[in-house]
Design a protein around this motif. Structure first.
Motif, short mmCIF file in Angstrom:
data_model
loop_
_atom_site.label_atom_id
_atom_site.label_comp_id
_atom_site.label_asym_id
_atom_site.label_seq_id
_atom_site.Cartn_x
_atom_site.Cartn_y
_atom_site.Cartn_z
N ASP A 77 0.84 -1.20 0.00
CA ASP A 77 0.00 0.00 0.00
C ASP A 77 0.87 1.25 0.00
O ASP A 77 0.46 2.30 -0.48
CB ASP A 77 -0.93 0.00 1.21
CG ASP A 77 -2.02 -1.04 1.06
OD1 ASP A 77 -2.94 -0.81 0.25
OD2 ASP A 77 -1.93 -2.11 1.71
N ILE A 78 2.05 1.14 0.58
CA ILE A 78 3.01 2.24 0.57
C ILE A 78 4.41 1.65 0.65
O ILE A 78 4.62 0.61 1.29
CB ILE A 78 2.74 3.24 1.72
CG1 ILE A 78 3.55 4.53 1.53
CG2 ILE A 78 3.01 2.63 3.09
CD1 ILE A 78 3.08 5.70 2.41
N VAL A 79 5.37 2.31 -0.01
CA VAL A 79 6.74 1.81 -0.06
C VAL A 79 7.67 2.84 0.58
O VAL A 79 7.57 4.04 0.30
CB VAL A 79 7.17 1.58 -1.54
CG1 VAL A 79 8.64 1.19 -1.63
CG2 VAL A 79 6.29 0.51 -2.19
N VAL A 80 8.56 2.37 1.45
CA VAL A 80 9.56 3.23 2.07
C VAL A 80 10.93 2.75 1.59
O VAL A 80 11.27 1.59 1.78
CB VAL A 80 9.51 3.16 3.61
CG1 VAL A 80 10.54 4.11 4.22
CG2 VAL A 80 8.12 3.47 4.14
N SER A 81 11.68 3.65 0.97
CA SER A 81 13.03 3.27 0.52
C SER A 81 14.06 3.88 1.44
O SER A 81 14.22 5.09 1.50
CB SER A 81 13.27 3.70 -0.92
OG SER A 81 14.58 3.31 -1.30
N MET A 82 14.77 3.00 2.18
CA MET A 82 15.90 3.42 3.03
C MET A 82 17.19 2.89 2.42
O MET A 82 18.19 2.69 3.12
CB MET A 82 15.70 2.90 4.46
CG MET A 82 14.47 3.46 5.15
SD MET A 82 14.48 5.26 5.32
CE MET A 82 15.62 5.47 6.69
N LEU A 83 17.16 2.65 1.12
CA LEU A 83 18.34 2.20 0.39
C LEU A 83 19.29 3.39 0.20
O LEU A 83 18.89 4.54 0.39
CB LEU A 83 17.92 1.65 -0.98
CG LEU A 83 16.97 0.45 -0.96
CD1 LEU A 83 16.44 0.17 -2.36
CD2 LEU A 83 17.68 -0.78 -0.42
N PRO A 84 20.54 3.15 -0.23
CA PRO A 84 21.40 4.28 -0.58
C PRO A 84 20.73 5.16 -1.63
O PRO A 84 20.01 4.66 -2.50
CB PRO A 84 22.66 3.59 -1.14
CG PRO A 84 22.67 2.24 -0.48
CD PRO A 84 21.23 1.85 -0.33
N ALA A 85 20.97 6.47 -1.53
CA ALA A 85 20.24 7.46 -2.34
C ALA A 85 20.25 7.14 -3.83
O ALA A 85 19.24 7.32 -4.53
CB ALA A 85 20.82 8.84 -2.10
#
Length: 450
Positions: A77-85
């Motif tokens: 439903d929602i995606v959070v990206s905490m990957l390298p920029a």
């Protein structure tokens, strides 16, 4: 009976900055009826962060597996990206394709900007720059800038400083610094081109080889003195903050006094360079590595050659800090085919790691000057937060909490903006700052006439 569908949050990346974000979302998962899927290249890291929570799921995530990425995004439903920029782009493109909202803490890249129209057309929000710096800095600055302008004032100067540091009681090394976020970012800091700012109407440009020599000083609450070096491109924030004609604007990074001068030794030596590999690096010692960057002189030992090259005394504070790191020792590096920056990082990680019971410190300060009714005024707005432990660090809290609060507000329909956005509008910054205060992230404002 109408059943409300359980909402699924997917988080890509479970590194140092994601700990508090994951904890917040899991803490609210039961009451909000969410599941929280956490993916990381290291399944072990993701599993540790989920911590056997009944509403949490850990999985191994590899961004190079396009099919896995598509499946995760499609089912979220929602995606959070905490990957390298640099890796957000492919996640964002997938979110646009499947019309899923997305949140990141990173700076908006040109690649991200280019997705704005498609995101609007697909009725989704891609919210960026909602960590600490960028993030809390934007929101806390805009709150004051908007107040000044609502009163009819004109902002004439804006300086904004931020630093991830170590709590005074755990500050036990001569650099007064330990890693609280990605060590690589610290080693290559400032290499993306000249720092740019404006001072009293004059444009200033600081090239990388001078960056750590052009420092200013500031005091923050009762935490004593800090030094500040200029951060990237301050000029672009005039437009972002609605301060197009402001005569002075500077954003900077805070460290404890003496750090920048010592770090400048690395810059002058060239050992922060990440563009070429050192021959036979795994069999070299740190002393041999250092020797390869200073001119030969049979009449001097390594320490004397180094001091001579850097134009410092062997008894200087800079030399003391370099010696303490072990750069002059005959310890084997053991890192094959490494760049100078990787070798430096390899050493620093051993010396600057947080000990298990260490606590970090996040300091932020904004200094505004403005004119109102013929009077000149100054506002100093400062925030200092100490970490809880070496997992829920101040850095992890200040990066992760704004992201998590925004995710909750988007899922609950409280943030309704669409397209590629950053949190500079009141409908985003007011409720996020309000909730952050409940976690102790609050600014102390002092106002003076000048």
């Amino acid at each position: 009976i109408l059943f409300k569908k359980m909402k699924k949050i997917v988080i890509f990346g479970a590194g140092m900055s994601a700990s508090t974000l994951i904890k917040y979302l899991l803490d609210h998962a039961e009451s909000e009826d969410w599941t929280v899927r956490v993916g990381d290249l290291s399944l072990k890291t993701a599993t540790r962060k989920v911590n056997a929570h009944p509403r949490g799921e850990a999985f191994r995530f590899d961004l190079s597996d396009a099919e896995q990425l598509e499946n995760e995004v499609k089912n979220a439903d929602i995606v959070v990206s905490m990957l390298p920029a640099a890796l957000h782009g492919s996640v964002a493109r997938s979110c646009v394709k499947y019309a899923k909202n997305m949140v990141t803490a990173s700076y908006v890249s040109d690649e991200m900007k280019s997705l704005h129209d498609e995101a609007v057309a697909n009725n989704i929000l891609i919210l960026n720059e909602i960590g600490v710096d960028p993030g809390i800095d934007h929101m806390s600055a805009m709150a004051i800038i908007d107040q000044i302008h609502e009163k009819g004032g004109t902002t004439t100067s804006f300086r904004s400083y931020c630093g991830g540091l170590i709590a005074p009681k755990d500050d036990n090394n001569p650099w007064n610094y330990k890693f609280t976020w990605n060590p690589r970012n610290v080693v290559v800091a400032g290499q993306g081109g000249a720092a740019k700012y404006i001072e009293n109407g004059s444009y200033k440009y600081v090239p990388y080889h001078k960056l750590f020599t052009q420092i200013s000083r500031t005091e923050v609450l009762d935490y004593g003195e800090f030094e500040v070096y200029p951060n990237r491109d301050s000029l672009k924030y005039r437009g972002i903050y609605g301060l197009e004609n402001i005569p002075t604007m500077l954003r900077g990074t805070m460290r404890r006094p003496g750090y920048s001068q010592a770090w400048n030794s690395f810059v002058q030596l060239g050992i922060t360079d990440d563009t070429y590999a050192i021959e036979n690096s795994e069999n070299m010692t740190y002393a041999e590595f250092l020797e390869s960057f200073v001119p030969s002189d049979a009449s001097k030992n390594l320490e004397e050659k180094l001091a001579n090259y850097l134009n410092i005394s062997t008894n200087s504070n800079e030399m003391f800090r370099l010696r303490w790191l072990g750069l002059l020792k005959n310890t084997k590096i053991g890192l094959p085919n490494a760049t100078p920056a990787q070798i430096l990082q390899h050493l620093l990680v051993q010396k600057w790691n947080l000990d298990a019971d260490d606590k970090d410190l996040l300091a932020m300060q904004h200094i505004f000057e403005y004119n109102l009714n013929g009077k000149s005024k100054k506002i100093v707005s400062s925030m200092v937060l100490g970490g809880q432990d070496s997992v829920h660090t101040a850095m992890s809290m200040t990066v992760g909490l704004p992201v998590a609060i925004a995710v909750r507000m988007i899922l609950n329909g409280k943030i309704t903006k669409k397209g590629v956005q950053i949190p500079t509008s009141k409908d985003i910054y007011e409720p996020v700052l309000q909730e952050l205060r409940t976690f102790g992230i609050k600014f102390i404002e002092e106002e003076f006439e000048i």
